[in-house]
Design a protein around this motif. Structure first.
Motif, PDB file in Angstrom:
ATOM      1  N   CYS A   1       0.820  -1.217   0.000  1.00 28.55           N
ATOM      2  CA  CYS A   1       0.000   0.000   0.000  1.00 28.55           C
ATOM      3  C   CYS A   1       0.851   1.263   0.000  1.00 28.55           C
ATOM      4  O   CYS A   1       0.584   2.198  -0.753  1.00 28.55           O
ATOM      5  CB  CYS A   1      -0.937   0.006   1.211  1.00 28.55           C
ATOM      6  SG  CYS A   1      -2.255  -1.203   1.095  1.00 28.55           S
ATOM      7  N   VAL A   2       1.877   1.291   0.830  1.00 29.85           N
ATOM      8  CA  VAL A   2       2.734   2.478   0.890  1.00 29.85           C
ATOM      9  C   VAL A   2       3.511   2.633  -0.415  1.00 29.85           C
ATOM     10  O   VAL A   2       3.581   3.733  -0.979  1.00 29.85           O
ATOM     11  CB  VAL A   2       3.688   2.411   2.103  1.00 29.85           C
ATOM     12  CG1 VAL A   2       4.756   3.494   2.033  1.00 29.85           C
ATOM     13  CG2 VAL A   2       2.898   2.527   3.403  1.00 29.85           C
ATOM     14  N   ALA A   3       4.071   1.540  -0.916  1.00 32.88           N
ATOM     15  CA  ALA A   3       4.872   1.615  -2.145  1.00 32.88           C
ATOM     16  C   ALA A   3       4.052   2.095  -3.333  1.00 32.88           C
ATOM     17  O   ALA A   3       4.539   2.877  -4.150  1.00 32.88           O
ATOM     18  CB  ALA A   3       5.485   0.254  -2.450  1.00 32.88           C
ATOM     19  N   THR A   4       2.806   1.655  -3.416  1.00 30.50           N
ATOM     20  CA  THR A   4       1.984   2.058  -4.565  1.00 30.50           C
ATOM     21  C   THR A   4       1.342   3.421  -4.381  1.00 30.50           C
ATOM     22  O   THR A   4       0.845   3.996  -5.354  1.00 30.50           O
ATOM     23  CB  THR A   4       0.877   1.016  -4.859  1.00 30.50           C
ATOM     24  OG1 THR A   4       0.076   0.846  -3.690  1.00 30.50           O
ATOM     25  CG2 THR A   4       1.478  -0.304  -5.285  1.00 30.50           C
ATOM     26  N   SER A   5       1.343   3.960  -3.165  1.00 29.44           N
ATOM     27  CA  SER A   5       0.671   5.247  -2.948  1.00 29.44           C
ATOM     28  C   SER A   5       1.628   6.427  -2.834  1.00 29.44           C
ATOM     29  O   SER A   5       1.180   7.562  -2.680  1.00 29.44           O
ATOM     30  CB  SER A   5      -0.225   5.180  -1.707  1.00 29.44           C
ATOM     31  OG  SER A   5       0.538   4.968  -0.555  1.00 29.44           O
ATOM     32  N   ILE A   6       2.922   6.205  -2.946  1.00 26.55           N
ATOM     33  CA  ILE A   6       3.890   7.310  -2.925  1.00 26.55           C
ATOM     34  C   ILE A   6       3.593   8.273  -4.081  1.00 26.55           C
ATOM     35  O   ILE A   6       3.639   9.491  -3.917  1.00 26.55           O
ATOM     36  CB  ILE A   6       5.336   6.786  -3.018  1.00 26.55           C
ATOM     37  CG1 ILE A   6       5.685   5.957  -1.773  1.00 26.55           C
ATOM     38  CG2 ILE A   6       6.322   7.913  -3.227  1.00 26.55           C
ATOM     39  CD1 ILE A   6       5.715   6.726  -0.487  1.00 26.55           C
ATOM     40  N   ASP A   7       3.251   7.725  -5.232  1.00 25.29           N
ATOM     41  CA  ASP A   7       2.930   8.567  -6.392  1.00 25.29           C
ATOM     42  C   ASP A   7       1.707   9.442  -6.118  1.00 25.29           C
ATOM     43  O   ASP A   7       1.638  10.575  -6.591  1.00 25.29           O
ATOM     44  CB  ASP A   7       2.681   7.704  -7.626  1.00 25.29           C
ATOM     45  CG  ASP A   7       3.914   6.933  -8.053  1.00 25.29           C
ATOM     46  OD1 ASP A   7       5.017   7.280  -7.591  1.00 25.29           O
ATOM     47  OD2 ASP A   7       3.782   5.986  -8.839  1.00 25.29           O
ATOM     48  N   ALA A   8       0.751   8.917  -5.366  1.00 27.03           N
ATOM     49  CA  ALA A   8      -0.457   9.687  -5.054  1.00 27.03           C
ATOM     50  C   ALA A   8      -0.127  10.904  -4.190  1.00 27.03           C
ATOM     51  O   ALA A   8      -0.811  11.925  -4.272  1.00 27.03           O
ATOM     52  CB  ALA A   8      -1.482   8.804  -4.351  1.00 27.03           C
ATOM     53  N   LEU A   9       0.919  10.804  -3.390  1.00 24.99           N
ATOM     54  CA  LEU A   9       1.353  11.952  -2.585  1.00 24.99           C
ATOM     55  C   LEU A   9       1.800  13.093  -3.498  1.00 24.99           C
ATOM     56  O   LEU A   9       1.408  14.246  -3.296  1.00 24.99           O
ATOM     57  CB  LEU A   9       2.492  11.534  -1.644  1.00 24.99           C
ATOM     58  CG  LEU A   9       2.958  12.549  -0.621  1.00 24.99           C
ATOM     59  CD1 LEU A   9       1.889  12.781   0.437  1.00 24.99           C
ATOM     60  CD2 LEU A   9       4.235  12.052   0.039  1.00 24.99           C
ATOM     61  N   ALA A  10       2.586  12.768  -4.509  1.00 25.29           N
ATOM     62  CA  ALA A  10       3.036  13.783  -5.464  1.00 25.29           C
ATOM     63  C   ALA A  10       1.866  14.332  -6.269  1.00 25.29           C
ATOM     64  O   ALA A  10       1.805  15.531  -6.549  1.00 25.29           O
ATOM     65  CB  ALA A  10       4.091  13.201  -6.395  1.00 25.29           C
ATOM     66  N   VAL A  11       0.916  13.470  -6.626  1.00 26.70           N
ATOM     67  CA  VAL A  11      -0.263  13.929  -7.344  1.00 26.70           C
ATOM     68  C   VAL A  11      -1.065  14.885  -6.470  1.00 26.70           C
ATOM     69  O   VAL A  11      -1.529  15.929  -6.931  1.00 26.70           O
ATOM     70  CB  VAL A  11      -1.129  12.737  -7.810  1.00 26.70           C
ATOM     71  CG1 VAL A  11      -2.489  13.184  -8.290  1.00 26.70           C
ATOM     72  CG2 VAL A  11      -0.401  11.973  -8.909  1.00 26.70           C
ATOM     73  N   GLY A  12      -1.218  14.566  -5.188  1.00 22.30           N
ATOM     74  CA  GLY A  12      -1.921  15.457  -4.263  1.00 22.30           C
ATOM     75  C   GLY A  12      -1.239  16.803  -4.149  1.00 22.30           C
ATOM     76  O   GLY A  12      -1.891  17.847  -4.093  1.00 22.30           O
ATOM     77  N   LEU A  13       0.084  16.793  -4.147  1.00 24.68           N
ATOM     78  CA  LEU A  13       0.835  18.044  -4.104  1.00 24.68           C
ATOM     79  C   LEU A  13       0.540  18.875  -5.347  1.00 24.68           C
ATOM     80  O   LEU A  13       0.306  20.084  -5.248  1.00 24.68           O
ATOM     81  CB  LEU A  13       2.330  17.756  -3.989  1.00 24.68           C
ATOM     82  CG  LEU A  13       3.251  18.949  -3.872  1.00 24.68           C
ATOM     83  CD1 LEU A  13       2.922  19.774  -2.636  1.00 24.68           C
ATOM     84  CD2 LEU A  13       4.696  18.493  -3.832  1.00 24.68           C
ATOM     85  N   SER A  14       0.497  18.237  -6.494  1.00 21.46           N
ATOM     86  CA  SER A  14       0.202  18.990  -7.719  1.00 21.46           C
ATOM     87  C   SER A  14      -1.261  19.457  -7.734  1.00 21.46           C
ATOM     88  O   SER A  14      -1.552  20.527  -8.258  1.00 21.46           O
ATOM     89  CB  SER A  14       0.525  18.170  -8.963  1.00 21.46           C
ATOM     90  OG  SER A  14      -0.303  17.043  -9.063  1.00 21.46           O
ATOM     91  N   LEU A  15      -2.165  18.692  -7.151  1.00 23.63           N
ATOM     92  CA  LEU A  15      -3.565  19.114  -7.089  1.00 23.63           C
ATOM     93  C   LEU A  15      -3.746  20.342  -6.201  1.00 23.63           C
ATOM     94  O   LEU A  15      -4.675  21.112  -6.408  1.00 23.63           O
ATOM     95  CB  LEU A  15      -4.454  17.977  -6.582  1.00 23.63           C
ATOM     96  CG  LEU A  15      -4.666  16.800  -7.528  1.00 23.63           C
ATOM     97  CD1 LEU A  15      -5.527  15.735  -6.857  1.00 23.63           C
ATOM     98  CD2 LEU A  15      -5.284  17.236  -8.838  1.00 23.63           C
ATOM     99  N   SER A  16      -2.848  20.526  -5.235  1.00 21.80           N
ATOM    100  CA  SER A  16      -2.961  21.704  -4.367  1.00 21.80           C
ATOM    101  C   SER A  16      -2.707  22.987  -5.138  1.00 21.80           C
ATOM    102  O   SER A  16      -3.082  24.062  -4.692  1.00 21.80           O
ATOM    103  CB  SER A  16      -1.980  21.599  -3.198  1.00 21.80           C
ATOM    104  OG  SER A  16      -0.651  21.767  -3.630  1.00 21.80           O
ATOM    105  N   LEU A  17      -2.091  22.885  -6.287  1.00 17.24           N
ATOM    106  CA  LEU A  17      -1.801  24.046  -7.114  1.00 17.24           C
ATOM    107  C   LEU A  17      -2.950  24.390  -8.058  1.00 17.24           C
ATOM    108  O   LEU A  17      -2.906  25.396  -8.747  1.00 17.24           O
ATOM    109  CB  LEU A  17      -0.525  23.796  -7.924  1.00 17.24           C
ATOM    110  CG  LEU A  17       0.702  23.416  -7.098  1.00 17.24           C
ATOM    111  CD1 LEU A  17       1.832  23.000  -8.009  1.00 17.24           C
ATOM    112  CD2 LEU A  17       1.101  24.543  -6.182  1.00 17.24           C
ATOM    113  N   LEU A  18      -3.953  23.545  -8.068  1.00 13.47           N
ATOM    114  CA  LEU A  18      -5.096  23.735  -8.951  1.00 13.47           C
ATOM    115  C   LEU A  18      -6.347  23.959  -8.106  1.00 13.47           C
ATOM    116  O   LEU A  18      -6.378  23.652  -6.921  1.00 13.47           O
ATOM    117  CB  LEU A  18      -5.271  22.510  -9.850  1.00 13.47           C
ATOM    118  CG  LEU A  18      -4.022  22.088 -10.638  1.00 13.47           C
ATOM    119  CD1 LEU A  18      -4.251  20.745 -11.295  1.00 13.47           C
ATOM    120  CD2 LEU A  18      -3.668  23.140 -11.669  1.00 13.47           C
TER     121      LEU A  18
END
Length: 185
Positions: free
Chosen positions: A110-127
């Motif tokens: 779960c952690v290994a596959t969700s690291i990318d979602a953290l970066a996606v969430g960071l980019s969503l904060s800019l929108l």
């Protein structure tokens, strides 16, 4: 942000869960309905929560980078996409010991596959997005892809899973380029 774009992002970040679930399914170690539910539920939960945590972290710095936010979003999505594409072309196959739908092994997946979602969430904060809805969509889509991967994995090989990871990486990169293009034009 449009609902279709949010769904496309969800599909992109869910591809690694699909690939991992496909591998778990082909191993034959998580075939019961309960095991399928555990893997899909936890992967979806982690993806949704990590997206929200990334957004939370990014929203604190969003006002500082509004002039370059589209570049940052494109860079983050492009980086995540590149990593997924690179991973999809590697010949390494992870081996699972024990039941991957339980305990520490499940948490590591779960952690290994969700690291990318953290970066996606960071980019969503800019929108300008509804993060609760976006996180929920990402979590639900990820859970669905987890179920699909586990069920399909019973009859398919690991090689198909690598192709799906490449597809997910390409999809995220294209979405990043679309964000950049829409801000520049």
């Amino acid at each position: 942000m449009q609902l279709i774009t949010t769904f496309a992002i969800a599909v992109g970040v869910a591809m690694d869960v699909f690939a991992v679930s496909l591998g778990i399914g082909t191993s034959g170690k998580a075939r019961s309905p309960r095991s399928v539910f555990r893997v899909a539920f936890h992967c979806g939960l982690f993806q949704g929560l990590m997206t929200f945590l990334g957004w939370l972290a990014g929203s604190t710095i969003a006002s500082l980078i509004t002039g370059i936010d589209h570049w940052v979003a494109m860079g983050l999505l492009g980086f995540v996409g590149y990593r997924m594409i690179r991973s999809g072309f590697t010949a390494e196959v992870e081996t699972q010991s024990g039941d991957p739908s339980r305990g520490g092994t499940l948490m590591m997946v779960c952690v290994a596959t969700s690291i990318d979602a953290l970066a996606v969430g960071l980019s969503l904060s800019l929108l300008d997005v509804n993060i609760a809805l976006s996180s929920a969509i990402i979590g639900v889509v990820t859970a669905a892809f987890g179920v699909a991967g586990l069920l399909a994995g019973n009859g398919l090989g690991l090689r198909f899973g690598k192709r799906m990871e490449v597809f997910g990486g390409v999809l995220l990169t294209v979405i990043g380029l679309r964000i950049l293009f829409s801000h520049l034009v």
